[in-house]
Design a protein around this motif. Structure first.
Motif, PDB file in Angstrom:
ATOM      1  N   THR A  21      40.727  39.219  16.433  1.00  0.00           N
ATOM      2  CA  THR A  21      41.010  40.494  15.761  1.00  0.00           C
ATOM      3  C   THR A  21      41.954  41.329  16.629  1.00  0.00           C
ATOM      4  O   THR A  21      42.074  41.102  17.835  1.00  0.00           O
ATOM      5  CB  THR A  21      39.720  41.319  15.552  1.00  0.00           C
ATOM      6  N   THR A  22      42.575  42.314  15.998  1.00  0.00           N
ATOM      7  CA  THR A  22      43.420  43.224  16.772  1.00  0.00           C
ATOM      8  C   THR A  22      42.562  44.016  17.759  1.00  0.00           C
ATOM      9  O   THR A  22      43.013  44.354  18.852  1.00  0.00           O
ATOM     10  CB  THR A  22      44.202  44.192  15.861  1.00  0.00           C
ATOM     11  N   GLY A  23      41.328  44.292  17.386  1.00  0.00           N
ATOM     12  CA  GLY A  23      40.417  45.001  18.291  1.00  0.00           C
ATOM     13  C   GLY A  23      40.171  44.221  19.575  1.00  0.00           C
ATOM     14  O   GLY A  23      40.185  44.790  20.666  1.00  0.00           O
ATOM     15  N   ALA A  24      39.952  42.917  19.438  1.00  0.00           N
ATOM     16  CA  ALA A  24      39.726  42.083  20.624  1.00  0.00           C
ATOM     17  C   ALA A  24      40.966  42.054  21.514  1.00  0.00           C
ATOM     18  O   ALA A  24      40.872  42.106  22.746  1.00  0.00           O
ATOM     19  CB  ALA A  24      39.333  40.668  20.193  1.00  0.00           C
ATOM     20  N   LEU A  25      42.127  41.988  20.903  1.00  0.00           N
ATOM     21  CA  LEU A  25      43.382  42.011  21.659  1.00  0.00           C
ATOM     22  C   LEU A  25      43.546  43.354  22.369  1.00  0.00           C
ATOM     23  O   LEU A  25      43.913  43.404  23.547  1.00  0.00           O
ATOM     24  CB  LEU A  25      44.568  41.755  20.725  1.00  0.00           C
ATOM     25  N   LEU A  26      43.262  44.433  21.684  1.00  0.00           N
ATOM     26  CA  LEU A  26      43.368  45.759  22.262  1.00  0.00           C
ATOM     27  C   LEU A  26      42.449  45.902  23.475  1.00  0.00           C
ATOM     28  O   LEU A  26      42.861  46.401  24.530  1.00  0.00           O
ATOM     29  CB  LEU A  26      43.020  46.817  21.209  1.00  0.00           C
ATOM     30  N   VAL A  27      41.219  45.453  23.356  1.00  0.00           N
ATOM     31  CA  VAL A  27      40.267  45.536  24.466  1.00  0.00           C
ATOM     32  C   VAL A  27      40.767  44.757  25.675  1.00  0.00           C
ATOM     33  O   VAL A  27      40.767  45.260  26.800  1.00  0.00           O
ATOM     34  CB  VAL A  27      38.878  45.021  24.028  1.00  0.00           C
ATOM     35  N   ASP A  28      41.198  43.522  25.457  1.00  0.00           N
ATOM     36  CA  ASP A  28      41.683  42.704  26.576  1.00  0.00           C
ATOM     37  C   ASP A  28      42.911  43.320  27.234  1.00  0.00           C
ATOM     38  O   ASP A  28      43.046  43.300  28.460  1.00  0.00           O
ATOM     39  CB  ASP A  28      41.994  41.280  26.118  1.00  0.00           C
ATOM     40  N   ALA A  29      43.794  43.872  26.436  1.00  0.00           N
ATOM     41  CA  ALA A  29      45.007  44.478  26.993  1.00  0.00           C
ATOM     42  C   ALA A  29      44.660  45.700  27.844  1.00  0.00           C
ATOM     43  O   ALA A  29      45.177  45.853  28.960  1.00  0.00           O
ATOM     44  CB  ALA A  29      45.968  44.860  25.868  1.00  0.00           C
ATOM     45  N   MET A  30      43.790  46.547  27.346  1.00  0.00           N
ATOM     46  CA  MET A  30      43.390  47.731  28.120  1.00  0.00           C
ATOM     47  C   MET A  30      42.624  47.323  29.373  1.00  0.00           C
ATOM     48  O   MET A  30      42.844  47.874  30.447  1.00  0.00           O
ATOM     49  CB  MET A  30      42.526  48.661  27.264  1.00  0.00           C
ATOM     50  N   ASP A  31      41.745  46.354  29.241  1.00  0.00           N
ATOM     51  CA  ASP A  31      40.921  45.928  30.370  1.00  0.00           C
ATOM     52  C   ASP A  31      41.757  45.264  31.460  1.00  0.00           C
ATOM     53  O   ASP A  31      41.542  45.478  32.647  1.00  0.00           O
ATOM     54  CB  ASP A  31      39.813  44.989  29.894  1.00  0.00           C
ATOM     55  N   ALA A  32      42.723  44.467  31.068  1.00  0.00           N
ATOM     56  CA  ALA A  32      43.548  43.761  32.048  1.00  0.00           C
ATOM     57  C   ALA A  32      44.500  44.700  32.772  1.00  0.00           C
ATOM     58  O   ALA A  32      44.845  44.478  33.927  1.00  0.00           O
ATOM     59  CB  ALA A  32      44.340  42.653  31.356  1.00  0.00           C
ATOM     60  N   THR A  33      44.922  45.741  32.109  1.00  0.00           N
ATOM     61  CA  THR A  33      45.929  46.632  32.673  1.00  0.00           C
ATOM     62  C   THR A  33      45.331  47.768  33.481  1.00  0.00           C
ATOM     63  O   THR A  33      45.851  48.134  34.525  1.00  0.00           O
ATOM     64  CB  THR A  33      46.800  47.202  31.540  1.00  0.00           C
ATOM     65  N   TYR A  34      44.258  48.328  33.008  1.00  0.00           N
ATOM     66  CA  TYR A  34      43.689  49.506  33.661  1.00  0.00           C
ATOM     67  C   TYR A  34      42.308  49.182  34.203  1.00  0.00           C
ATOM     68  O   TYR A  34      41.294  49.516  33.622  1.00  0.00           O
ATOM     69  CB  TYR A  34      43.679  50.695  32.697  1.00  0.00           C
ATOM     70  N   ARG A  35      42.304  48.524  35.330  1.00  0.00           N
ATOM     71  CA  ARG A  35      41.073  48.127  36.013  1.00  0.00           C
ATOM     72  C   ARG A  35      40.440  49.327  36.713  1.00  0.00           C
ATOM     73  O   ARG A  35      41.128  50.280  37.053  1.00  0.00           O
ATOM     74  CB  ARG A  35      41.398  47.064  37.065  1.00  0.00           C
ATOM     75  N   PRO A  36      39.141  49.245  36.973  1.00  0.00           N
ATOM     76  CA  PRO A  36      38.514  50.313  37.760  1.00  0.00           C
ATOM     77  C   PRO A  36      39.182  50.428  39.132  1.00  0.00           C
ATOM     78  O   PRO A  36      39.710  49.455  39.668  1.00  0.00           O
ATOM     79  CB  PRO A  36      37.069  49.837  37.905  1.00  0.00           C
ATOM     80  N   PHE A  37      39.161  51.620  39.668  1.00  0.00           N
ATOM     81  CA  PHE A  37      39.717  51.844  41.004  1.00  0.00           C
ATOM     82  C   PHE A  37      38.836  51.151  42.037  1.00  0.00           C
ATOM     83  O   PHE A  37      37.638  50.993  41.825  1.00  0.00           O
ATOM     84  CB  PHE A  37      39.779  53.344  41.315  1.00  0.00           C
ATOM     85  N   PRO A  38      39.420  50.792  43.169  1.00  0.00           N
ATOM     86  CA  PRO A  38      38.593  50.226  44.246  1.00  0.00           C
ATOM     87  C   PRO A  38      37.621  51.295  44.757  1.00  0.00           C
ATOM     88  O   PRO A  38      37.879  52.495  44.625  1.00  0.00           O
ATOM     89  CB  PRO A  38      39.610  49.858  45.333  1.00  0.00           C
ATOM     90  N   VAL A  39      36.533  50.844  45.346  1.00  0.00           N
ATOM     91  CA  VAL A  39      35.535  51.764  45.895  1.00  0.00           C
ATOM     92  C   VAL A  39      35.919  52.060  47.347  1.00  0.00           C
ATOM     93  O   VAL A  39      35.799  51.199  48.208  1.00  0.00           O
ATOM     94  CB  VAL A  39      34.114  51.169  45.833  1.00  0.00           C
ATOM     95  N   PRO A  40      36.420  53.274  47.615  1.00  0.00           N
ATOM     96  CA  PRO A  40      36.789  53.592  48.993  1.00  0.00           C
ATOM     97  C   PRO A  40      35.545  53.778  49.861  1.00  0.00           C
ATOM     98  O   PRO A  40      34.471  54.091  49.346  1.00  0.00           O
ATOM     99  CB  PRO A  40      37.566  54.899  48.864  1.00  0.00           C
ATOM    100  N   ASP A  41      35.703  53.592  51.149  1.00  0.00           N
ATOM    101  CA  ASP A  41      34.603  53.837  52.081  1.00  0.00           C
ATOM    102  C   ASP A  41      35.186  54.365  53.391  1.00  0.00           C
ATOM    103  O   ASP A  41      35.305  53.635  54.375  1.00  0.00           O
ATOM    104  CB  ASP A  41      33.780  52.575  52.317  1.00  0.00           C
ATOM    105  N   THR A  42      35.555  55.636  53.372  1.00  0.00           N
ATOM    106  CA  THR A  42      36.169  56.258  54.544  1.00  0.00           C
ATOM    107  C   THR A  42      35.129  56.796  55.515  1.00  0.00           C
ATOM    108  O   THR A  42      35.476  57.226  56.606  1.00  0.00           O
ATOM    109  CB  THR A  42      37.080  57.422  54.116  1.00  0.00           C
ATOM    110  N   GLY A  43      33.860  56.826  55.074  1.00  0.00           N
ATOM    111  CA  GLY A  43      32.818  57.434  55.885  1.00  0.00           C
ATOM    112  C   GLY A  43      32.548  58.875  55.490  1.00  0.00           C
ATOM    113  O   GLY A  43      31.664  59.518  56.033  1.00  0.00           O
ATOM    114  N   SER A  44      33.305  59.385  54.530  1.00  0.00           N
ATOM    115  CA  SER A  44      33.153  60.767  54.067  1.00  0.00           C
ATOM    116  C   SER A  44      33.157  60.786  52.547  1.00  0.00           C
ATOM    117  O   SER A  44      34.105  60.307  51.920  1.00  0.00           O
ATOM    118  CB  SER A  44      34.320  61.613  54.589  1.00  0.00           C
ATOM    119  N   VAL A  45      32.115  61.352  51.964  1.00  0.00           N
ATOM    120  CA  VAL A  45      32.053  61.413  50.507  1.00  0.00           C
ATOM    121  C   VAL A  45      33.219  62.233  49.959  1.00  0.00           C
ATOM    122  O   VAL A  45      33.800  61.874  48.926  1.00  0.00           O
ATOM    123  CB  VAL A  45      30.680  61.945  50.013  1.00  0.00           C
TER     124      VAL A  45
END
Length: 173
Positions: free
Chosen positions: A39-63
């Motif tokens: 479906t176009t919905g499945a294509l849309l989900v994969d395109a958004m998911d592949a392009t805009y991944r979650p940001f990495p989890v930083p760990d600088t020692g300071s919240v």
């Protein structure tokens, strides 16, 4: 094909987001697309998911520094990429299609995980009060940027990241 899908969505919106348009843009046949995405919905989900991944989890020692990294990356995403237009179309599609709504909830959950992890770690280290609710705090930290961009259509001042962090994480009583 995923790049072509995002280009079509960006240029034509949800109304013009069809398998035919994506196939034409990708230089592929509709059959090729349908073999991978039913479906176009499945294509849309994969395109958004592949392009805009979650940001990495930083760990600088300071919240505060970790939250600053995430929010700064988020502001950059809002201001310098087609993400806002694509997200608006995706949210619109999710409002109309229950299956997409569930997928949108899952994608949103995964994109919140870096901030939740940073806040939990800050609470565990004693940088934040023990009763800090990471879910609510994530909402409070990110919502002003969504509002500024999507609702008010106003620029996001550079100092806003620091101001939001100071008021949400370290309010003066």
């Amino acid at each position: 094909m995923l790049e072509a899908a995002l280009s079509v969505l960006d240029e034509s919106g949800l109304a013009g987001f069809t398998m035919e348009a994506v196939a034409r843009r990708a230089g592929a046949s509709k059959a090729t697309l349908y073999r991978r995405w039913p479906t176009t919905g499945a294509l849309l989900v994969d395109a958004m998911d592949a392009t805009y991944r979650p940001f990495p989890v930083p760990d600088t020692g300071s919240v505060a520094k970790d939250v600053t990294e995430i929010l700064t990356a988020f502001v950059t995403l809002l201001e310098r990429t087609p993400f806002p237009r694509l997200l608006a179309a995706f949210i619109d599609a999710a409002e109309r299609d229950p299956a997409l709504s569930e997928i949108h909830q899952d994608l949103t959950k995964r994109r919140r995980e870096p901030m939740l992890a940073v806040l939990q770690r800050g609470r565990d280290r004693g940088e934040l009060p023990p009763d800090t609710d990471p879910e609510l705090t994530t909402d409070l930290l990110t919502s002003p940027f969504f509002y500024r961009h999507f609702v008010a259509h106003r620029p996001i001042p550079r100092r806003m990241v620091g101001d939001v962090i100071a008021r949400v994480l370290f309010p003066k009583i």
